[in-house]
Design an enzyme around this catalytic site. Structure first.
Site, PDB file in Angstrom:
ATOM      1  CG  ASN A  47      -1.251   1.358   1.670  1.00  0.00           C
ATOM      2  OD1 ASN A  47      -1.204   2.291   0.899  1.00  0.00           O
ATOM      3  ND2 ASN A  47      -1.587   1.509   2.910  1.00  0.00           N
ATOM      4  CB  VAL A  53      -4.622   3.406   1.747  1.00  0.00           C
ATOM      5  CG1 VAL A  53      -4.891   2.073   2.399  1.00  0.00           C
ATOM      6  CG2 VAL A  53      -5.204   3.457   0.342  1.00  0.00           C
ATOM      7  N   PRO A  54      -5.385   4.632   5.016  1.00  0.00           N
ATOM      8  CG  PRO A  54      -7.270   4.730   6.415  1.00  0.00           C
ATOM      9  CD  PRO A  54      -6.848   4.732   4.976  1.00  0.00           C
ATOM     10  CB  CYS A  55      -1.811   1.014   5.811  1.00  0.00           C
ATOM     11  SG  CYS A  55      -0.457   2.194   5.753  1.00  0.00           S
ATOM     12  CG  HIS A  56      -2.187   5.093  10.243  1.00  0.00           C
ATOM     13  ND1 HIS A  56      -2.335   5.772   9.057  1.00  0.00           N
ATOM     14  CD2 HIS A  56      -3.105   5.598  11.091  1.00  0.00           C
ATOM     15  CE1 HIS A  56      -3.291   6.661   9.206  1.00  0.00           C
ATOM     16  NE2 HIS A  56      -3.784   6.572  10.413  1.00  0.00           N
TER      17      HIS A  56
END
Length: 104
Positions: A47, A53-56
């Site tokens: 990502n 894209v809030p991958c956190h």
DNA sequence: TATTTGACCAAGA
DNA sequence: ATCTTGGCCAAAT
């Protein structure tokens, strides 16, 4: 038709996660109707770090932050800004902070 | 096309 | 409670 790959679906689903909440890899996989917990993690790594894209906001089922493209330390820092308390590398009250996708 | 990888998860000598 | 092992799925090589 654009055949959305599993990764594309994961990223799209991440955008549904409200701010201040976190979800688990399993939750995402289940939401997509599969059990590819690991494949979800692959999407996170691939990502783009872009804010789209809030991958956190994705943590392990145990509540631990597991990994992050920039490092776990950075991930915890961002989550704190979101309003999520992190203690001992794990999300405080993770069960309450975990966001559940609508079944439909 | 086949093999390896990986930010997982659940169970247990 | 912590660590180790095996199994799971899709993407990458």
């Amino acid at each position: 038709m654009t055949q959305k790959t599993f990764n594309e679906k994961c990223w799209h689903l991440l955008t549904k996660i409200p701010k201040g909440k976190v979800t688990t890899y399993k939750e995402i996989a289940e939401a997509l109707g599969t059990k590819a917990y690991r494949a979800v993690g692959m999407a996170m790594n691939r990502n783009p770090d872009a804010p789209r894209v809030p991958c956190h906001r994705v943590v392990a089922s145990d509540g631990s932050l597991h990994g992050y493209a920039h490092g776990l330390r950075k991930k915890a820092e961002i989550l704190r800004k979101e309003g999520v308390a992190i203690t001992g590398g794990r999300v405080a009250d993770f069960q309450e902070r975990m966001y559940r996708f609508r079944k439909g």
